[in-house]
Design a protein around this motif. Structure first.
Motif, PDB file in Angstrom:
ATOM      1  N   ALA A 119      15.171  -1.866   9.510  1.00 45.23           N
ATOM      2  CA  ALA A 119      13.853  -1.810   8.872  1.00 45.23           C
ATOM      3  C   ALA A 119      13.400  -3.196   8.432  1.00 45.23           C
ATOM      4  CB  ALA A 119      13.897  -0.857   7.683  1.00 45.23           C
ATOM      5  N   TYR A 120      14.293  -3.958   7.799  1.00 48.90           N
ATOM      6  CA  TYR A 120      13.921  -5.291   7.325  1.00 48.90           C
ATOM      7  C   TYR A 120      13.637  -6.244   8.486  1.00 48.90           C
ATOM      8  CZ  TYR A 120      14.800  -4.567   2.352  1.00 48.90           C
ATOM      9  OH  TYR A 120      14.709  -4.142   1.049  1.00 48.90           O
ATOM     10  N   ARG A 121      14.327  -6.071   9.611  1.00 47.50           N
ATOM     11  CA  ARG A 121      14.151  -6.981  10.739  1.00 47.50           C
ATOM     12  C   ARG A 121      12.910  -6.664  11.569  1.00 47.50           C
ATOM     13  NH1 ARG A 121      20.524  -6.891  12.576  1.00 47.50           N
ATOM     14  NH2 ARG A 121      21.286  -8.340  10.980  1.00 47.50           N
ATOM     15  N   ILE A 122      12.505  -5.406  11.621  1.00 49.31           N
ATOM     16  CA  ILE A 122      11.422  -4.997  12.515  1.00 49.31           C
ATOM     17  C   ILE A 122      10.104  -4.779  11.780  1.00 49.31           C
ATOM     18  CG2 ILE A 122      10.628  -3.126  14.022  1.00 49.31           C
ATOM     19  CD1 ILE A 122      13.441  -2.838  15.061  1.00 49.31           C
ATOM     20  N   CYS A 123      10.150  -4.179  10.609  1.00 46.77           N
ATOM     21  CA  CYS A 123       8.917  -3.756   9.942  1.00 46.77           C
ATOM     22  C   CYS A 123       8.138  -4.928   9.346  1.00 46.77           C
ATOM     23  CB  CYS A 123       9.236  -2.756   8.832  1.00 46.77           C
ATOM     24  SG  CYS A 123       9.810  -1.159   9.436  1.00 46.77           S
ATOM     25  N   SER A 124       6.845  -4.889   9.561  1.00 47.06           N
ATOM     26  CA  SER A 124       5.954  -5.809   8.852  1.00 47.06           C
ATOM     27  C   SER A 124       5.908  -5.387   7.381  1.00 47.06           C
ATOM     28  CB  SER A 124       4.562  -5.760   9.471  1.00 47.06           C
ATOM     29  OG  SER A 124       4.605  -6.169  10.829  1.00 47.06           O
ATOM     30  N   PRO A 125       5.544  -6.322   6.481  1.00 45.12           N
ATOM     31  CA  PRO A 125       5.581  -6.018   5.039  1.00 45.12           C
ATOM     32  C   PRO A 125       4.820  -4.755   4.650  1.00 45.12           C
ATOM     33  CG  PRO A 125       5.254  -8.361   5.377  1.00 45.12           C
ATOM     34  CD  PRO A 125       5.190  -7.729   6.731  1.00 45.12           C
ATOM     35  N   GLN A 126       3.677  -4.501   5.287  1.00 45.28           N
ATOM     36  CA  GLN A 126       2.884  -3.342   4.890  1.00 45.28           C
ATOM     37  C   GLN A 126       3.501  -2.015   5.304  1.00 45.28           C
ATOM     38  OE1 GLN A 126       2.089  -5.738   7.041  1.00 45.28           O
ATOM     39  NE2 GLN A 126       0.449  -5.133   8.472  1.00 45.28           N
ATOM     40  N   HIS A 127       4.503  -2.056   6.187  1.00 46.44           N
ATOM     41  CA  HIS A 127       5.139  -0.813   6.643  1.00 46.44           C
ATOM     42  C   HIS A 127       6.568  -0.646   6.118  1.00 46.44           C
ATOM     43  CE1 HIS A 127       1.791  -0.326   9.385  1.00 46.44           C
ATOM     44  NE2 HIS A 127       2.047  -1.495   9.943  1.00 46.44           N
ATOM     45  N   LEU A 128       7.085  -1.667   5.428  1.00 46.50           N
ATOM     46  CA  LEU A 128       8.493  -1.660   5.042  1.00 46.50           C
ATOM     47  C   LEU A 128       8.809  -0.564   4.021  1.00 46.50           C
ATOM     48  CD1 LEU A 128      11.304  -2.868   5.168  1.00 46.50           C
ATOM     49  CD2 LEU A 128      10.596  -4.564   3.465  1.00 46.50           C
ATOM     50  N   ASN A 129       8.028  -0.435   2.961  1.00 47.10           N
ATOM     51  CA  ASN A 129       8.338   0.554   1.925  1.00 47.10           C
ATOM     52  C   ASN A 129       8.331   1.979   2.472  1.00 47.10           C
ATOM     53  OD1 ASN A 129       8.718  -1.294  -0.129  1.00 47.10           O
ATOM     54  ND2 ASN A 129       6.550  -1.288  -0.731  1.00 47.10           N
ATOM     55  N   HIS A 130       7.396   2.271   3.348  1.00 47.10           N
ATOM     56  CA  HIS A 130       7.348   3.612   3.935  1.00 47.10           C
ATOM     57  C   HIS A 130       8.606   3.887   4.755  1.00 47.10           C
ATOM     58  CE1 HIS A 130       6.280   6.611   7.064  1.00 47.10           C
ATOM     59  NE2 HIS A 130       5.646   7.199   6.062  1.00 47.10           N
ATOM     60  N   GLU A 131       9.075   2.870   5.505  1.00 45.15           N
ATOM     61  CA  GLU A 131      10.282   3.051   6.318  1.00 45.15           C
ATOM     62  C   GLU A 131      11.514   3.218   5.433  1.00 45.15           C
ATOM     63  OE1 GLU A 131      12.957   3.514   9.370  1.00 45.15           O
ATOM     64  OE2 GLU A 131      10.758   3.686   9.367  1.00 45.15           O
ATOM     65  N   LEU A 132      11.602   2.474   4.334  1.00 42.46           N
ATOM     66  CA  LEU A 132      12.747   2.611   3.431  1.00 42.46           C
ATOM     67  C   LEU A 132      12.788   4.002   2.801  1.00 42.46           C
ATOM     68  CD1 LEU A 132      12.717  -0.883   1.658  1.00 42.46           C
ATOM     69  CD2 LEU A 132      14.202  -0.107   3.522  1.00 42.46           C
ATOM     70  N   GLN A 133      11.640   4.555   2.465  1.00 44.76           N
ATOM     71  CA  GLN A 133      11.603   5.910   1.947  1.00 44.76           C
ATOM     72  C   GLN A 133      12.023   6.931   3.006  1.00 44.76           C
ATOM     73  OE1 GLN A 133      11.215   6.822  -1.219  1.00 44.76           O
ATOM     74  NE2 GLN A 133      11.109   4.606  -1.653  1.00 44.76           N
ATOM     75  N   THR A 134      11.635   6.657   4.264  1.00 40.72           N
ATOM     76  CA  THR A 134      12.059   7.535   5.365  1.00 40.72           C
ATOM     77  C   THR A 134      13.570   7.502   5.532  1.00 40.72           C
ATOM     78  OG1 THR A 134       9.953   7.164   6.513  1.00 40.72           O
ATOM     79  CG2 THR A 134      11.797   7.987   7.834  1.00 40.72           C
ATOM     80  N   ILE A 135      14.155   6.307   5.449  1.00 37.82           N
ATOM     81  CA  ILE A 135      15.611   6.171   5.561  1.00 37.82           C
ATOM     82  C   ILE A 135      16.312   6.922   4.440  1.00 37.82           C
ATOM     83  CG2 ILE A 135      17.522   4.519   5.445  1.00 37.82           C
ATOM     84  CD1 ILE A 135      15.647   2.477   6.797  1.00 37.82           C
ATOM     85  N   ARG A 136      15.793   6.800   3.241  1.00 36.63           N
ATOM     86  CA  ARG A 136      16.392   7.503   2.103  1.00 36.63           C
ATOM     87  C   ARG A 136      16.360   9.017   2.329  1.00 36.63           C
ATOM     88  NH1 ARG A 136      17.492   5.834  -2.974  1.00 36.63           N
ATOM     89  NH2 ARG A 136      16.442   3.843  -2.546  1.00 36.63           N
ATOM     90  N   HIS A 137      15.235   9.527   2.826  1.00 40.21           N
ATOM     91  CA  HIS A 137      15.109  10.961   3.102  1.00 40.21           C
ATOM     92  C   HIS A 137      16.093  11.390   4.197  1.00 40.21           C
ATOM     93  CE1 HIS A 137      13.317  14.895   3.840  1.00 40.21           C
ATOM     94  NE2 HIS A 137      13.239  14.572   5.123  1.00 40.21           N
TER      95      HIS A 137
END
Length: 366
Positions: A119-137
């Motif tokens: 997530a940190y390597r691929i996601c642009s800043p505006q999409h990072l938090n959403h991806e981290l929440q997806t990973i947590r889920h």
């Protein structure tokens, strides 16, 4: 194989890019997927027709961007504003290693760690938090404890926000950390593996764990064995034609590569490293100092091993039991005396077979 398929696809793509009268503005490729920048759909379809006209055994297909301009490439989703996020296919189930699985804690933690790093390597800043929440889920749905998820995700967050000075210091500490004298791979057991690993660590032995044998492993074989001269992770034997001396060695590379180094040392009379005084090739040194001929075309493979971690112990067993005259005892692998009771058993598994390594310049009469 995958490698040959990639070579064939890349060869065709390169030919099309170099000869097309109207190639794409840019193009990138990974295995059998390519991403190109075209003026419009007509430009892309024209290039597709051209590349398909160059070969009869391959058929390229195309996926145009969606109406809003977004398009997936591998696991990257490219948005209309050229920002990126993680792409998951519609068939993706979010099923990973369950926390209740019978495997090491490190293997379970690697699920959280690998998804977060991606997530940190691929996601642009505006999409990072959403991806981290997806990973947590996703991790919660696979049974991971919330505190464990937060702990590992916080570690990755700190790594990506640590100054370069601290990162360099961490890398330096890893480099200077002494490596164990021996590594072994043992089947994982939920209650015994951890204490065994701790005991062996006290004797400078590193332990990695493997999964137990499954019915699938017994009944299927998805990979073909390489030709003998390309076999990696081998214990080999080199013989002298004029006396009974032999040399037992190891290599994690294809055996032909190591044999070429031995032969080159002999051919160039450079068996000793002039800067250190160490012997680079014992067989070459034997031939040069005695005037004997090495049997370059009858090199044997004593044993091929499943991984590099088994090489030191197996070579130690071979040298201890076979006593090859060319080997220097001070250069042999140093293994803990704990292994002494099973050295004979390991040596009994050595079964010489031809390596198929050939040096045509040396004949049987040389």
């Amino acid at each position: 194989t995958v490698q040959l398929a990639e070579i064939r696809v890349a060869e065709t793509e390169k030919l099309a890019l170099n000869t097309s009268p109207d190639p794409p503005h840019s193009y990138c490729h990974f295995v059998d997927d390519g991403l190109g920048a075209f003026r419009d759909r007509t430009h892309a379809d024209t290039f597709l027709s051209y590349i398909n006209s160059l070969t009869q055994d391959l058929t390229f297909t195309i996926e145009h961007p969606s109406p809003d301009g977004s398009i997936p490439f591998l696991d990257v989703f490219i948005h209309p504003d050229k920002s990126t996020s993680i792409y998951r296919k519609p068939t993706h189930t979010n099923l990973y290693t369950k926390y209740t699985s019978c495997t090491t804690t490190a293997s379970k933690d690697s699920v959280i760690r690998s998804l977060t790093r991606r997530a940190y390597r691929i996601c642009s800043p505006q999409h990072l938090n959403h991806e981290l929440q997806t990973i947590r889920h996703i991790c919660l749905s696979n049974g991971f404890p919330p505190h464990r998820i937060s702990l590992i995700m916080d570690q990755i967050h700190r790594q990506h926000h640590t100054t370069s000075t601290f990162q360099s210091l961490a890398s330096f500490n890893k480099l200077i950390k002494p490596k164990p004298s021996l590594s072994v791979t043992l089947p994982f057991h939920p209650t015994l593996s951890k204490p065994i690993k701790r005991i062996l660590a006290d004797h400078d032995i590193a332990v990695t764990h493997s999964s137990s044998t499954s019915l699938r492993n017994l009944l299927t074989q998805t990979k073909t064995s390489p030709p003998s001269h390309l076999t990696p992770n081998t214990i080999y034997e080199i013989s002298c034609q004029d006396c009974t001396a032999t040399y037992d060695g190891q290599t994690y590379r294809p055996i032909i590569d190591r044999m070429k180094e031995h032969e080159r040392c002999f051919r160039l009379s450079s068996a000793i490293d002039t800067s250190t005084g160490n012997i680079k090739s014992a067989p070459a040194h034997h031939a040069i100092t005695t005037g004997h001929n090495i049997d370059w075309n009858n090199i044997s493979i004593l044993k091929s091993l499943p991984s590099r971690s088994h090489l030191d112990l197996t070579e130690h067993a071979a040298i201890t039991s076979r006593r090859p005259a060319m080997n220097r005892t001070d250069a042999a692998p140093k293994c803990s005396s704990l292994w002494n009771p099973i050295l004979a058993k390991i040596a009994a598994t050595l079964n010489p077979r031809p390596s198929d390594v050939s040096f045509p310049q040396y004949t049987s009469s040389s």
